[in-house]
Every structure is written in structure tokens, then in C-alpha cells.
Design an enzyme around this catalytic site. Structure first.
Site, short mmCIF file in Angstrom:
data_model
loop_
_atom_site.label_atom_id
_atom_site.label_comp_id
_atom_site.label_asym_id
_atom_site.label_seq_id
_atom_site.Cartn_x
_atom_site.Cartn_y
_atom_site.Cartn_z
N CYS A 110 0.81 -1.23 0.00
CA CYS A 110 0.00 0.00 0.00
C CYS A 110 0.84 1.27 0.00
O CYS A 110 0.31 2.36 -0.20
CB CYS A 110 -0.96 -0.01 1.18
SG CYS A 110 -2.12 -1.36 1.05
N HIS A 125 -3.44 7.12 2.57
CA HIS A 125 -3.82 5.83 1.99
C HIS A 125 -5.20 5.45 2.53
O HIS A 125 -5.52 5.72 3.67
CB HIS A 125 -2.77 4.77 2.39
CG HIS A 125 -3.18 3.40 2.01
ND1 HIS A 125 -3.59 3.07 0.74
CD2 HIS A 125 -3.29 2.25 2.76
CE1 HIS A 125 -3.90 1.79 0.71
NE2 HIS A 125 -3.74 1.27 1.92
N ASN A 172 -10.06 0.07 -0.76
CA ASN A 172 -8.59 0.12 -0.70
C ASN A 172 -8.03 -0.42 -2.03
O ASN A 172 -8.00 -1.62 -2.24
CB ASN A 172 -8.12 -0.73 0.48
CG ASN A 172 -6.61 -0.75 0.63
OD1 ASN A 172 -5.88 -0.21 -0.20
ND2 ASN A 172 -6.14 -1.39 1.69
#
Ligand code: UT7
Length: 331
Positions: free
Chosen positions: A115, A255, A285
Site C-alpha cells: 500500500c 492511503h 482500498n
């Protein structure tokens, strides 16, 4: 005259197919209310279609970016792709993208940082621009998470989605662009978020497929704790060492793994929710895609000179924060 790397354009792509929480309820033992209150996700996009992979989303994002900036593919020096869902183990997704868009003078490679993939790729691209030799570097964050998500694992499958974002980096000598970065890794975190199969330790076998080794394995609660601390720590640290007070920060671009992690980071920075970019409710996500997709969504609200903090935490563990002075107003 110091050469800095400035983001001079941004574009994104998300697949058309919408997977809502309501539909997920029919696939796995979950409910919309749990997903929304515990994560902030309402729906996510899924790339459907035989033979379509990560590069197909990245190509759409890059094509949009080139058109918007009126640049031909031959002008690109380099394409760096942050991803953990490459089209193949090799060649790199960057190779494939260069071919698909006709970037004949470019070279590039993929960066694997889960990520934090976009942050690590952005700082990699920055180094090339700062040498003075590279004039146009495209940095992509792109992931087809649906390829590695186990849709029977309710605590993991609800958060992820597919998407890609791309930015153009160009030299700037007026003080705009990437100002500072703090990037970290801790391999001891591997056991809490990883994909066991597919690499050289555990090549694909009938058994590895049956063991679900080719899917994401996540200890959500542990990752959550590390993410809250990791993202908040580096975001606060980068503000301090650049003498930025809360009121000096125009935007936090976090994020998008869980709205609760985002809220905790913003709180530590003293930044109000009106300054926090969010797309988790629509896209979930998207791993390397979240931050450039946020920049794409909010581009019109950004002003030249805005102080922006990008911040992420991901599997591996990897995490970091980048301080950007935004380089342009959008007409
Ligand atoms: O992006 C890369 C890094 N990844 C992250 O940052 C993810 C970090 N972790 C998280 O965001 C959260 O840990 C999750 C969203 C993955 C899970 O949320 P949680 O609040 O930590 O849930 P939990 O695993 O502690 O489970 C709490 C309860 C359990 O039930 P019991 O044992 O208390 O009865 C779970 O079985 O919630 C249950 N549960 C669910 N219930 C309905 C877990 N997932 C679901 C679900 N629907 N999808």
C-alpha cells in the site's frame, strides 16, 4: 538553481463494475452496516473481463494523462509502476505498459511496496528528475486487488477494490514539487499481511492453490494497530522537521485502507476533516492506487503553493510520508 520534481498532471481510472456492500452480503457472511461503520467503504470497483490485468487500468490512466497534458507517448522518459498485482511475475508491468501505449523512448520497472507502492515509486521517480537528465517521468499506482482477494474471507475482502492513478513528474526550479520524504520498511511485519504463494519460496502447485496460498492473508487487528501508529508517526515527523503547523497544511492525502486509520492520522496532525482527501467510500482500498486516485478526484480544489502531506502504510511492513508543494492551479 535546484531542480525539484513537481507533479504537473494527474489522471485516474477505475473499472466500470461496481461491487456494493449489498452485493457482498450475498457473497460472504457480512452486512453493509458493519462494513461501512468499521471501514468507511460503501462500494468498490472490480476489473471484469477475460485477459484484463493491471496494465489495462494503468494504460487508461496514462492515456488520459497524456491527452490532458497534450504529450505524445514518445516524449516519456520513464514509467515507474507501484503495484503488488503485476500482470505477470515478469516482464514488469511497466514494460507491458510502455508497449501498449507506444512509449518507445521510455524505460521503467515496477516497485513492490504494497500500500506504500505509490509513495515509494514517487520518490524513485523524483530521484531521476532531480539528476536533470530526465524531463518526463510517469509514476503510476495501480492494483487489481480482486485477483488476490479471497472472497470467502470476510474480514479482508470487504476493504479491497481495483483502480489506477498516474501522475506526471517534471523538473521545477521555482521551489514547487516534492520537498521531503520519510520512507520506512520493517520485514518483521511480513507475517501479518502477505501473499505466501507464487514466488520462489512457494511456487504455484496444486497444493498451494488448494491451501489458498495465492490470496492475501491479513491479521487485520494487528495491521490496524501498526498502521495507526506508523502513518501518524511519520506524518507528524515530516510536519515537524519542515516547520509545518496544522494550519500550514492544505491537504492530507492518506492511503485509504480504513476510515478509522485516516481519522487517527488526521487527529495526530491536528488537521480537520475538511482537509482530508477521501475516496474510500467509493473505491475501497485500491492499494497503490488510493493516493493518485485521491489527487485525481480533488485536483480542481488544489492550488499552486498548497502544502500537501501524502501518507501511507502497507504490507511488508512499508510506510511513509511525503511533503509536496503543489505546483499548479487547475483551470
Ligand atoms: O492497506 C494495507 C493495510 N491494511 C490495513 O490497514 C487494514 C487494517 N485493518 C483493518 O482495517 C481492520 O482490522 C479490518 C477492517 C480488516 C477488520 O476490522 P476490525 O474492526 O479489526 O474487525 P476484527 O477483525 O477485530 O473483528 C471484529 C468482529 C469479529 O467478530 P467477533 O469475534 O467479535 O464476534 C469478526 O468476526 O467483527 C467480525 N467481522 C465481521 N463482521 C461482519 C470481521 N469482518 C466482518 C465483516 N462483516 N466483513
Amino acid at each position: 538553481m535546484k531542480i525539484q520534481a513537481a507533479i504537473t498532471g494527474v489522471y485516474g481510472y477505475v473499472p466500470e463494475f461496481v461491487l456494493s456492500n449489498k452485493v457482498l452480503e450475498t457473497m460472504v457472511d457480512t452486512n453493509s452496516e458493519w462494513i461501512e461503520t468499521r471501514t468507511g467503504v460503501k462500494e468498490r470497483r472490480i476489473l471484469k473481463g477475460k485477459g484484463l490485468g493491471n496494465s489495462d487500468m494503468a494504460v487508461e490512466a496514462i492515456k488520459g494523462l497524456l491527452k490532458k497534458k497534450n504529450i505524445s507517448p514518445e516524449e516519456i522518459d520513464m514509467i515507474i509502476v507501484g503495484t503488488v498485482t503485476p500482470d505477470h511475475i515478469f516482464p514488469s508491468t511497466s514494460n507491458i505498459i510502455c508497449d501498449k501505449i507506444g512509449a518507445k523512448n521510455a524505460w521503467g520497472y515496477d516497485v513492490s511496496a504494497a500500500c506504500s507502492g505509490f509513495l515509494f515509486s514517487l520518490i524513485t521517480g523524483t530521484q531521476f528528475i532531480e539528476t536533470g537528465k530526465y524531463k518526463k517521468v510517469i509514476v503510476v499506482g495501480s492494483d487489481k486487488m480482486s485477483a488476490i482477494v479471497d472472497y470467502n474471507d470476510r474480514s479482508t475482502c470487504v476493504i479491497f477494490g481495483d483502480g489506477a492513478g498516474a501522475v506526471l513528474l517534471e523538473p521545477n526550479t521555482e521551489g514547487f514539487g516534492i520537498q521531503d520524504s520519510i520512507l520506512r520498511v520493517d520485514g518483521a511485519g511480513k507475517k501479518f499481511l502477505y501473499q505466501q504463494g507464487g514466488g520462489s519460496v512457494q511456487p504455484p502447485t496444486m497444493r498451494s492453490v488448494a491451501n489458498l496460498d495465492h490470496f492475501i492473508h491479513q491479521d487485520g487487528q494487528t495491521v490496524f494497530k501498526f498502521a495507526v501508529k506508523g502513518m501518524a508517526d511519520v506524518s507528524e515527523e515530516i510536519m515537524k522537521r519542515n516547520n509545518l503547523k496544522s494550519e500550514d497544511v492544505a491537504w492530507l492525502v492518506p492511503h485509504q485502507a480504513n476510515k478509522r486509520i485516516i481519522d487517527a492520522t488526521a487527529k495526530r496532525m491536528g488537521v480537520g476533516s475538511e482537509k482530508v482527501m477521501l475516496n474510500i467510500q467509493r473505491y475501497g482500498n485500491t492499494t497503490s492506487g488510493t493516493i493518485p486516485l485521491c489527487l485525481w478526484d480533488y485536483e480542481k480544489q488544489l492550488k499552486k503553493g498548497d502544502n500537501i502531506i501524502l501518507s501511507a502504510f502497507g504490507g511488508g511492513f512499508t510506510w511513509g510520508a511525503i511533503y509536496v508543494k503543489w505546483a499548479y492551479d487547475t483551470k
